[in-house]
Design a protein around this motif. Structure first.
Motif, PDB file in Angstrom:
ATOM      1  N   ARG A  70       0.850  -1.197   0.000  1.00 55.78           N
ATOM      2  CA  ARG A  70       0.000   0.000   0.000  1.00 55.78           C
ATOM      3  C   ARG A  70       0.883   1.242   0.000  1.00 55.78           C
ATOM      4  NH1 ARG A  70      -1.686  -2.141   4.798  1.00 55.78           N
ATOM      5  NH2 ARG A  70      -1.205  -0.124   5.770  1.00 55.78           N
ATOM      6  N   LEU A  71       0.412   2.285  -0.668  1.00 53.92           N
ATOM      7  CA  LEU A  71       1.177   3.524  -0.716  1.00 53.92           C
ATOM      8  C   LEU A  71       1.315   4.152   0.664  1.00 53.92           C
ATOM      9  CD1 LEU A  71      -0.049   5.298  -3.983  1.00 53.92           C
ATOM     10  CD2 LEU A  71       2.093   4.086  -3.573  1.00 53.92           C
ATOM     11  N   ASP A  72       0.265   4.050   1.499  1.00 52.48           N
ATOM     12  CA  ASP A  72       0.351   4.683   2.818  1.00 52.48           C
ATOM     13  C   ASP A  72       1.313   3.947   3.750  1.00 52.48           C
ATOM     14  OD1 ASP A  72      -1.045   2.409   3.469  1.00 52.48           O
ATOM     15  OD2 ASP A  72      -2.897   3.432   4.031  1.00 52.48           O
ATOM     16  N   ALA A  73       1.794   2.762   3.305  1.00 55.41           N
ATOM     17  CA  ALA A  73       2.771   2.030   4.114  1.00 55.41           C
ATOM     18  C   ALA A  73       4.197   2.436   3.794  1.00 55.41           C
ATOM     19  CB  ALA A  73       2.604   0.518   3.892  1.00 55.41           C
ATOM     20  N   LEU A  74       4.401   3.177   2.707  1.00 53.70           N
ATOM     21  CA  LEU A  74       5.745   3.599   2.328  1.00 53.70           C
ATOM     22  C   LEU A  74       6.315   4.588   3.330  1.00 53.70           C
ATOM     23  CD1 LEU A  74       5.582   4.165  -1.546  1.00 53.70           C
ATOM     24  CD2 LEU A  74       6.940   2.455  -0.330  1.00 53.70           C
ATOM     25  N   SER A  75       7.540   4.340   3.746  1.00 54.48           N
ATOM     26  CA  SER A  75       8.240   5.297   4.604  1.00 54.48           C
ATOM     27  C   SER A  75       9.690   5.352   4.171  1.00 54.48           C
ATOM     28  CB  SER A  75       8.126   4.896   6.077  1.00 54.48           C
ATOM     29  OG  SER A  75       8.706   3.623   6.289  1.00 54.48           O
ATOM     30  N   GLY A  76      10.346   6.471   4.422  1.00 53.76           N
ATOM     31  CA  GLY A  76      11.699   6.688   3.948  1.00 53.76           C
ATOM     32  C   GLY A  76      12.692   5.641   4.378  1.00 53.76           C
ATOM     33  N   GLU A  77      12.609   5.220   5.648  1.00 54.12           N
ATOM     34  CA  GLU A  77      13.616   4.282   6.148  1.00 54.12           C
ATOM     35  C   GLU A  77      13.474   2.890   5.519  1.00 54.12           C
ATOM     36  OE1 GLU A  77      10.157   4.152   9.042  1.00 54.12           O
ATOM     37  OE2 GLU A  77      11.315   5.694   7.994  1.00 54.12           O
ATOM     38  N   GLN A  78      12.350   2.596   4.889  1.00 53.15           N
ATOM     39  CA  GLN A  78      12.147   1.281   4.270  1.00 53.15           C
ATOM     40  C   GLN A  78      12.460   1.273   2.774  1.00 53.15           C
ATOM     41  OE1 GLN A  78       7.995   0.624   5.715  1.00 53.15           O
ATOM     42  NE2 GLN A  78       8.822  -1.324   6.431  1.00 53.15           N
ATOM     43  N   LEU A  79      12.945   2.383   2.241  1.00 52.45           N
ATOM     44  CA  LEU A  79      13.250   2.431   0.814  1.00 52.45           C
ATOM     45  C   LEU A  79      14.566   1.719   0.527  1.00 52.45           C
ATOM     46  CD1 LEU A  79      12.299   6.110  -0.138  1.00 52.45           C
ATOM     47  CD2 LEU A  79      10.865   4.061  -0.149  1.00 52.45           C
ATOM     48  N   LEU A  80      14.577   0.969  -0.559  1.00 49.28           N
ATOM     49  CA  LEU A  80      15.788   0.301  -1.038  1.00 49.28           C
ATOM     50  C   LEU A  80      16.226   0.996  -2.309  1.00 49.28           C
ATOM     51  CD1 LEU A  80      14.539  -3.364  -0.539  1.00 49.28           C
ATOM     52  CD2 LEU A  80      16.146  -2.131   0.940  1.00 49.28           C
ATOM     53  N   HIS A  81      17.384   1.632  -2.281  1.00 47.67           N
ATOM     54  CA  HIS A  81      17.867   2.430  -3.411  1.00 47.67           C
ATOM     55  C   HIS A  81      18.859   1.640  -4.250  1.00 47.67           C
ATOM     56  CE1 HIS A  81      16.140   6.171  -1.758  1.00 47.67           C
ATOM     57  NE2 HIS A  81      16.519   5.702  -0.574  1.00 47.67           N
ATOM     58  N   ASP A  82      18.835   1.881  -5.536  1.00 45.15           N
ATOM     59  CA  ASP A  82      19.768   1.259  -6.477  1.00 45.15           C
ATOM     60  C   ASP A  82      20.917   2.229  -6.735  1.00 45.15           C
ATOM     61  OD1 ASP A  82      21.151   0.281  -8.633  1.00 45.15           O
ATOM     62  OD2 ASP A  82      19.502   0.371 -10.037  1.00 45.15           O
ATOM     63  N   LEU A 119       7.122  11.627   1.182  1.00 48.58           N
ATOM     64  CA  LEU A 119       8.083  10.534   1.238  1.00 48.58           C
ATOM     65  C   LEU A 119       9.512  11.084   1.284  1.00 48.58           C
ATOM     66  CD1 LEU A 119       8.254   7.438   1.216  1.00 48.58           C
ATOM     67  CD2 LEU A 119       8.499   7.550  -1.267  1.00 48.58           C
ATOM     68  N   ASP A 120      10.237  10.738   2.328  1.00 45.18           N
ATOM     69  CA  ASP A 120      11.606  11.220   2.504  1.00 45.18           C
ATOM     70  C   ASP A 120      12.570  10.285   1.768  1.00 45.18           C
ATOM     71  OD1 ASP A 120      14.033  12.214   3.244  1.00 45.18           O
ATOM     72  OD2 ASP A 120      13.719  12.042   5.408  1.00 45.18           O
ATOM     73  N   CYS A 121      12.973  10.670   0.573  1.00 45.07           N
ATOM     74  CA  CYS A 121      13.841   9.814  -0.250  1.00 45.07           C
ATOM     75  C   CYS A 121      15.311   9.919   0.122  1.00 45.07           C
ATOM     76  CB  CYS A 121      13.652  10.162  -1.731  1.00 45.07           C
ATOM     77  SG  CYS A 121      11.986   9.846  -2.330  1.00 45.07           S
ATOM     78  N   GLU A 122      15.624  10.730   1.124  1.00 44.47           N
ATOM     79  CA  GLU A 122      16.994  10.785   1.625  1.00 44.47           C
ATOM     80  C   GLU A 122      17.279   9.613   2.566  1.00 44.47           C
ATOM     81  OE1 GLU A 122      19.343  12.897   0.604  1.00 44.47           O
ATOM     82  OE2 GLU A 122      17.815  13.588  -0.804  1.00 44.47           O
ATOM     83  N   GLN A 123      16.239   8.954   3.027  1.00 38.31           N
ATOM     84  CA  GLN A 123      16.400   7.833   3.934  1.00 38.31           C
ATOM     85  C   GLN A 123      16.494   6.521   3.140  1.00 38.31           C
ATOM     86  OE1 GLN A 123      12.904   8.746   6.585  1.00 38.31           O
ATOM     87  NE2 GLN A 123      14.464   8.529   8.173  1.00 38.31           N
ATOM     88  N   GLY A 124      16.676   5.439   3.876  1.00 35.62           N
ATOM     89  CA  GLY A 124      16.694   4.131   3.255  1.00 35.62           C
ATOM     90  C   GLY A 124      18.100   3.607   3.020  1.00 35.62           C
ATOM     91  N   VAL A 125      18.153   2.397   2.511  1.00 35.72           N
ATOM     92  CA  VAL A 125      19.419   1.698   2.279  1.00 35.72           C
ATOM     93  C   VAL A 125      19.818   1.855   0.818  1.00 35.72           C
ATOM     94  CG1 VAL A 125      20.580  -0.548   2.287  1.00 35.72           C
ATOM     95  CG2 VAL A 125      18.918   0.014   4.085  1.00 35.72           C
ATOM     96  N   VAL A 126      21.070   2.245   0.580  1.00 39.13           N
ATOM     97  CA  VAL A 126      21.603   2.340  -0.780  1.00 39.13           C
ATOM     98  C   VAL A 126      22.358   1.062  -1.090  1.00 39.13           C
ATOM     99  CG1 VAL A 126      23.086   3.632  -2.352  1.00 39.13           C
ATOM    100  CG2 VAL A 126      21.775   4.850  -0.602  1.00 39.13           C
ATOM    101  N   CYS A 127      21.894   0.324  -2.086  1.00 43.16           N
ATOM    102  CA  CYS A 127      22.499  -0.953  -2.465  1.00 43.16           C
ATOM    103  C   CYS A 127      23.538  -0.734  -3.566  1.00 43.16           C
ATOM    104  CB  CYS A 127      21.429  -1.920  -2.950  1.00 43.16           C
ATOM    105  SG  CYS A 127      20.152  -2.275  -1.706  1.00 43.16           S
ATOM    106  N   VAL A 128      24.442  -1.674  -3.717  1.00 41.83           N
ATOM    107  CA  VAL A 128      25.522  -1.506  -4.682  1.00 41.83           C
ATOM    108  C   VAL A 128      25.019  -1.576  -6.113  1.00 41.83           C
ATOM    109  CG1 VAL A 128      27.318  -2.352  -3.151  1.00 41.83           C
ATOM    110  CG2 VAL A 128      26.068  -3.971  -4.579  1.00 41.83           C
ATOM    111  N   ASP A 129      23.918  -2.282  -6.347  1.00 38.02           N
ATOM    112  CA  ASP A 129      23.327  -2.340  -7.682  1.00 38.02           C
ATOM    113  C   ASP A 129      21.877  -2.768  -7.549  1.00 38.02           C
ATOM    114  OD1 ASP A 129      23.316  -5.145  -7.336  1.00 38.02           O
ATOM    115  OD2 ASP A 129      25.218  -5.368  -8.383  1.00 38.02           O
ATOM    116  N   SER A 130      21.168  -2.834  -8.689  1.00 42.33           N
ATOM    117  CA  SER A 130      19.749  -3.168  -8.652  1.00 42.33           C
ATOM    118  C   SER A 130      19.511  -4.606  -8.206  1.00 42.33           C
ATOM    119  CB  SER A 130      19.107  -2.926 -10.013  1.00 42.33           C
ATOM    120  OG  SER A 130      19.715  -3.730 -10.996  1.00 42.33           O
ATOM    121  N   ASN A 131      20.447  -5.519  -8.530  1.00 41.24           N
ATOM    122  CA  ASN A 131      20.275  -6.908  -8.081  1.00 41.24           C
ATOM    123  C   ASN A 131      20.236  -6.989  -6.555  1.00 41.24           C
ATOM    124  OD1 ASN A 131      20.160  -7.988 -10.637  1.00 41.24           O
ATOM    125  ND2 ASN A 131      22.333  -8.433 -10.746  1.00 41.24           N
ATOM    126  N   ALA A 132      21.114  -6.227  -5.903  1.00 43.82           N
ATOM    127  CA  ALA A 132      21.138  -6.242  -4.440  1.00 43.82           C
ATOM    128  C   ALA A 132      19.838  -5.666  -3.869  1.00 43.82           C
ATOM    129  CB  ALA A 132      22.339  -5.451  -3.929  1.00 43.82           C
TER     130      ALA A 132
END
Length: 297
Positions: free
Chosen positions: A172-184, A202-215
């Motif tokens: 659900r869109l209302d479940a999205l939060s910045g700290e749960q974002l997985l970045h490529d 949505l705070d896109c400065e938060q979340g985990v930055v992965c080394v690539d899209s596969n990760a």
């Protein structure tokens, strides 16, 4: 009419393709001196030079460019005839990004191998842009706008970004939060998508930055957060429910996946067979995508 020694033609083709005696020698597993000797022998036979020797390296002259085209055709015909007589397997070399290889190509490639058991496809993955001629690679799949001077290019897949998650998380869109974002690798895709979707909160400065899209995808499959993925590459995961698509517009991009190759490659019929198979797979994949709204990037 006398004919030049076949070895001189192979040496000439390698040097003309690499524009380097040293690189040609490495490819042919001989010394640079042996390469230079074969070049001199060919130029002596033809009665004219094939290269301009400049301070920055070799450059084909007009005669060399004409002769190279004829040599490539002749050597290709010889290789094809030899393969038929010796029952040799053909090898096709393809370069692509790790995400395209793992998520789209490799799951389908076994089907091609079953249909064409005498053709091996070697896949090289990486984000580096390869030089098809210099590195003797037959095909490449590139993510871009389709402008590849001197090469044949045809679109394989359009590019749409969509947010997904594992069944363990609420889709659900209302479940999205910045700290749960997985970045490529960077945060720009989520920024573009949230802006286009009107999710300014949505705070896109938060979340985990992965080394690539596969990760990022592996983390999403494990239920670690929400990933923004290229839908065309993950149809199997979406169809089986391993990932769920959030009910949100997809972000359309001007970028797409293109199949590129040298214009003369399709003189080899087996290269044409492989290209046609890729195009058919891509067309089937696009047709299977369910209709949905989209946002322009």
């Amino acid at each position: 009419m006398p004919k030049p020694p076949l070895d001189t033609l192979r040496f000439f083709e390698a040097v003309a393709r690499r524009l380097s005696v040293k690189l040609a020698a490495e490819e042919l597993h001989v010394t640079p001196g042996a390469v230079s000797q074969q070049l001199r022998k060919l130029e002596s036979f033809l009665g004219q030079p094939m290269f301009e020797r400049r301070a920055r390296g070799l450059e084909l002259n007009a005669a060399g460019r004409d002769y190279l085209d004829a040599c490539r055709q002749a050597l290709e015909l010889i290789d094809q005839a030899t393969a038929r007589l010796t029952d040799a397997r053909r090898v096709i070399l393809l370069s692509c990004t790790p995400s395209f290889g793992a998520q789209w190509l490799l799951p389908r490639l076994q089907g091609f191998m079953r249909e064409h058991p005498r053709i091996d496809v070697h896949v090289s993955t990486g984000n580096r842009v390869v030089d098809l001629a210099a590195e003797n690679i037959h095909f490449a799949v590139r993510h871009g706008l389709g402008d590849y001077p001197g090469l044949s290019a045809c679109k394989l897949l359009d590019d749409e970004l969509t947010p997904v998650c594992a069944p363990a998380l609420p889709a659900r869109l209302d479940a999205l939060s910045g700290e749960q974002l997985l970045h490529d690798e960077h945060r720009e895709d989520w920024r573009l998508w949230s802006r286009a979707a009107g999710l300014d909160r949505l705070d896109c400065e938060q979340g985990v930055v992965c080394v690539d899209s596969n990760a990022a995808i592996e983390a999403a499959l494990a239920g670690r957060g929400y990933a923004l993925v290229r839908r065309s590459l993950l149809q199997a995961e979406l169809a089986t429910g391993r990932l769920r698509e959030l009910p949100a517009p997809r972000l359309r991009s001007a970028l797409a996946y293109y199949l590129i190759h040298r214009p003369d490659l399709l003189r080899d019929p087996e290269m044409g067979v492989f290209k046609q198979w890729l195009l058919e797979q891509a067309a089937a994949a696009q047709n299977k995508s369910p209709p949905g709204g989209g946002l322009d990037a």
